[in-house]
Design a protein around this motif. Structure first.
Motif, PDB file in Angstrom:
ATOM      1  N   LEU A 195       0.814  -1.221   0.000  1.00 49.12           N
ATOM      2  CA  LEU A 195       0.000   0.000   0.000  1.00 49.12           C
ATOM      3  C   LEU A 195       0.845   1.266   0.000  1.00 49.12           C
ATOM      4  CD1 LEU A 195      -2.848  -1.031   2.468  1.00 49.12           C
ATOM      5  CD2 LEU A 195      -2.775  -1.192  -0.021  1.00 49.12           C
ATOM      6  N   THR A 196       1.957   1.226   0.717  1.00 46.26           N
ATOM      7  CA  THR A 196       2.811   2.414   0.791  1.00 46.26           C
ATOM      8  C   THR A 196       3.270   2.809  -0.615  1.00 46.26           C
ATOM      9  OG1 THR A 196       3.616   1.514   2.873  1.00 46.26           O
ATOM     10  CG2 THR A 196       4.812   3.396   1.987  1.00 46.26           C
ATOM     11  N   TYR A 199       0.294   4.113  -2.725  1.00 49.47           N
ATOM     12  CA  TYR A 199      -0.067   5.501  -2.371  1.00 49.47           C
ATOM     13  C   TYR A 199       0.978   6.484  -2.880  1.00 49.47           C
ATOM     14  CZ  TYR A 199      -3.500   3.470   0.867  1.00 49.47           C
ATOM     15  OH  TYR A 199      -4.547   2.775   1.403  1.00 49.47           O
ATOM     16  N   GLN A 200       2.229   6.071  -2.815  1.00 47.30           N
ATOM     17  CA  GLN A 200       3.331   6.952  -3.207  1.00 47.30           C
ATOM     18  C   GLN A 200       3.348   7.189  -4.724  1.00 47.30           C
ATOM     19  OE1 GLN A 200       7.051   5.374  -1.771  1.00 47.30           O
ATOM     20  NE2 GLN A 200       8.282   6.839  -2.930  1.00 47.30           N
ATOM     21  N   SER A 202       0.760   6.225  -7.243  1.00 49.38           N
ATOM     22  CA  SER A 202      -0.426   6.258  -8.108  1.00 49.38           C
ATOM     23  C   SER A 202      -1.085   7.631  -8.188  1.00 49.38           C
ATOM     24  CB  SER A 202      -1.454   5.248  -7.601  1.00 49.38           C
ATOM     25  OG  SER A 202      -0.859   3.992  -7.459  1.00 49.38           O
ATOM     26  N   HIS A 204      -4.203   7.603  -9.386  1.00 51.41           N
ATOM     27  CA  HIS A 204      -5.579   7.186  -9.139  1.00 51.41           C
ATOM     28  C   HIS A 204      -5.521   5.744  -8.633  1.00 51.41           C
ATOM     29  CE1 HIS A 204      -9.936   7.671  -9.887  1.00 51.41           C
ATOM     30  NE2 HIS A 204      -9.931   6.379 -10.190  1.00 51.41           N
ATOM     31  N   ILE A 205      -6.389   5.411  -7.686  1.00 50.21           N
ATOM     32  CA  ILE A 205      -6.336   4.059  -7.111  1.00 50.21           C
ATOM     33  C   ILE A 205      -7.698   3.385  -7.234  1.00 50.21           C
ATOM     34  CG2 ILE A 205      -5.982   2.721  -4.976  1.00 50.21           C
ATOM     35  CD1 ILE A 205      -4.060   4.985  -4.092  1.00 50.21           C
ATOM     36  N   SER A 218      -8.403   9.166  -5.258  1.00 51.25           N
ATOM     37  CA  SER A 218      -7.026   9.458  -4.849  1.00 51.25           C
ATOM     38  C   SER A 218      -6.687   8.626  -3.612  1.00 51.25           C
ATOM     39  CB  SER A 218      -6.890  10.946  -4.523  1.00 51.25           C
ATOM     40  OG  SER A 218      -7.692  11.230  -3.406  1.00 51.25           O
ATOM     41  N   ALA A 219      -5.434   8.666  -3.223  1.00 47.08           N
ATOM     42  CA  ALA A 219      -4.995   7.899  -2.057  1.00 47.08           C
ATOM     43  C   ALA A 219      -5.816   8.289  -0.818  1.00 47.08           C
ATOM     44  CB  ALA A 219      -3.514   8.126  -1.817  1.00 47.08           C
ATOM     45  N   ASP A 220      -6.053   9.587  -0.659  1.00 40.95           N
ATOM     46  CA  ASP A 220      -6.794  10.046   0.517  1.00 40.95           C
ATOM     47  C   ASP A 220      -8.230   9.543   0.509  1.00 40.95           C
ATOM     48  OD1 ASP A 220      -4.694  11.310   1.661  1.00 40.95           O
ATOM     49  OD2 ASP A 220      -5.101  13.261   0.707  1.00 40.95           O
ATOM     50  N   LYS A 223      -8.181   5.735   1.241  1.00 38.07           N
ATOM     51  CA  LYS A 223      -7.794   5.456   2.634  1.00 38.07           C
ATOM     52  C   LYS A 223      -8.955   5.685   3.593  1.00 38.07           C
ATOM     53  CE  LYS A 223      -3.009   6.986   2.437  1.00 38.07           C
ATOM     54  NZ  LYS A 223      -2.125   8.059   2.872  1.00 38.07           N
TER      55      LYS A 223
END
Lengths: 235, 293
Positions: A195-196, A199-200, A202, A204-205, A218-220, A223
């Motif tokens: 995941l780290t 997030y670092q 991408s 778009h996830i 987004s990562a936020d 999450k």
């Protein structure tokens, strides 16, 4: 750039991929996470032609490439790496990269120059005359990435690039992947449990669960999505 | 006795080079296509008959027949590939299917040769002077030395093709991992056809060489050569063309040296004992490596 529409793959009664759709713009990295069996690798296999989808479409620059043979998809500009790297074990690193340029119509000098450039980039140049089987698992992943990049793909599909890789090589992989969109005009679909790194890297996830998209953004956003927290990330 | 053993070793090396060619052809086809070419020996004998026809109807010497046979058989192999092989991929067990298919082709070719050339043993006629050379007390038949040199050149050319050219590297890559080759955008179908053509071309050219070295050939001899080919590639390692040559040299030297001490039948048995012993010690052969499928 790359678009999939309602992609579905069924094995007998098992629906491994259930109507997944997304769009990957140029020079972007799409991170894909999900538990084992959520359909991530099946999705990559449907995109690069290893599987023929049961339904749905794969579009590259608007061209329908659904169900094309693997080699034709590769020639169209989609490269692919695997969780267990598929290098040519009894060949030197240079020959591994040389073979991958067979269809590019380059001279021997041009092929050598491109191979050297990528071997330097993945820090394997000093081992260029070694057999691929002599490399560690992490180094083989770097070699496999270099092997697809020598043919200048438009999209690369990376399946668990960090799995089983030591932290030093993982950091190198991250730094190389980061440069793919910016320096090589390449979009990336990155499937990983790390995941780290996702997030670092991408833009778009997508979070997958049981063959469908559970959440995206987004990562936020991902999450903090309660559905993701409950199904994948835990409390 | 020492001279006899040396003579056996020399004979073994010369025969081994020819056996090696049988194994290399068989191994290229098996390595790249996973096709067990049970008809390899029949193609080989057919090559000998082509040389005979070229001599009878065109007055060409066996040396001219070598390149002509190679080209004709490569063409036959290339065309035959598209008729026979792609259908095998639809089978659940392509390797076993290929064995049965090529066994059928072997019977068919044997029958065709029988119809065309009758069952009588034939031989190639040519004159070489001097007939033999002497190295101390060792007799070196000139034609065997020439075929040894030709075999070495052919194996060197095949090695150059496989290790020195991009097409050859791709063929070797297919031997290692066919899926990975497709994933980098290489159309394996045409390369596989090239490999099949090369294997059949090598069978044809080896047929001409065996007809030059051995006193006669007949439509029934194909199976014997196929068997030698299989022994050689089991010794050297399935899918490894260079290993086939080493395996062939070992087999032939063992057979010939054993024949110095015992009768020739025991010599042949010793060759097979070597094969069985090798399988026990190295199941993948001397140069065999595990391949990813």
């Amino acid at each position: 750039m790359l678009q999939i529409q309602g992609l579905k793959k069924q094995f007998g009664g098992l629906v491994a991929l259930n109507g997944v759709s997304w769009h990957l713009p140029p020079k972007q990295i799409l991170g894909v996470i999900g538990m084992n069996g959520s359909g991530k690798t099946t999705m990559l296999n449907c995109i690069n032609g290893l599987y023929v989808p049961t339904a749905g479409k794969v579009l590259l620059h608007g061209k329908d490439i659904t169900g094309w043979p693997v080699e034709q998809v590769a020639r169209e500009g989609i490269g692919r790496t695997f969780q267990v790297p598929r290098v040519f074990p009894h060949m030197t690193l240079l020959d591994n990269l040389d073979v991958s340029q067979l269809h590019k119509g380059r001279t021997a000098e041009e092929r050598y120059a491109v191979s050297v450039k990528w071997l330097e980039k993945v820090e394997l140049y000093r081992l260029r005359h070694n057999m691929a089987e002599e490399l560690s698992g992490g180094q083989q992943k770097l070699l496999e990435l270099a092997r697809i990049m020598v043919s200048q793909p438009k999209v690369v599909l990376l399946d668990e690039p960090f799995a089983g890789v030591n932290p030093g090589l993982a950091q190198l992989l991250i730094s190389v992947i980061k440069t793919l969109p910016t320096e090589h005009d390449c979009s990336v679909v990155l499937v990983s449990h790390d995941l780290t790194s996702i997030y670092q890297l991408s833009n778009h996830i997508i979070v997958m669960n049981e063959g469908s998209i559970l959440s995206q953004g987004s990562a936020d956003v991902v999450k903090n999505d309660p559905a993701v927290i409950e199904a994948y990330l835990g409390a | 006795m020492q001279d006899l053993v040396l003579q056996g070793i020399v004979n073994g090396l010369i025969l081994g080079a020819i056996y090696g060619l049988i194994g290399v052809g068989l191994n290229v086809i098996f390595g790249v296509l996973r096709v067990v070419n049970f008809a390899h020996g029949e193609f080989l004998v057919l090559g000998a008959y082509l040389a005979l026809m070229l001599a009878q109807y065109a007055g060409l010497s066996p040396f001219w027949a070598l390149p002509i046979t190679f080209l004709v058989f490569c063409l036959i192999g290339y065309l035959l590939y598209f008729v026979l092989i792609p259908r095998l991929s639809k089978s659940n067990d392509p390797e076993t299917s290929s064995l049965l298919l090529m066994f059928g082709v072997s019977i068919m070719l044997g029958a065709i040769m029988l119809l065309l050339f009758d069952a009588d043993a034939r031989s190639l006629e040519y004159e070489i002077e001097p007939v033999f050379l002497m190295l101390g007390n060792i007799i070196l038949p000139t034609i065997r030395l020439i075929t040894l040199a030709i075999s070495i050149v052919i194996v060197a050319l095949v090695a150059w093709l496989l290790y020195g050219t991009l097409t050859g590297k791709a063929l070797r890559a297919i031997i290692m991992n066919r899926d990975a080759v497709r994933i980098v955008g290489i159309k394996t179908e045409r390369l596989a056809a090239v490999a099949f053509a090369l294997g059949i071309g090598l069978a044809g050219v080896t047929g001409v060489l065996t007809a030059m070295v051995f006193p006669s050939f007949s439509p029934f001899m194909g199976n014997d050569y196929t068997l030698i080919g299989f022994v050689v590639i089991v010794l050297g390692g399935l899918g490894n063309p260079v290993g086939a040559l080493v395996g062939a040299l070992l087999y032939a030297v063992t057979e010939q040296v054993a024949s110095v001490f015992f009768n020739p039948s025991i010599g042949t048995i010793c060759g097979f004992v070597l094969m069985v012993a090798t399988i026990f010690v190295r199941p993948n052969g001397l140069f065999g490596k595990q391949v990813m499928r």
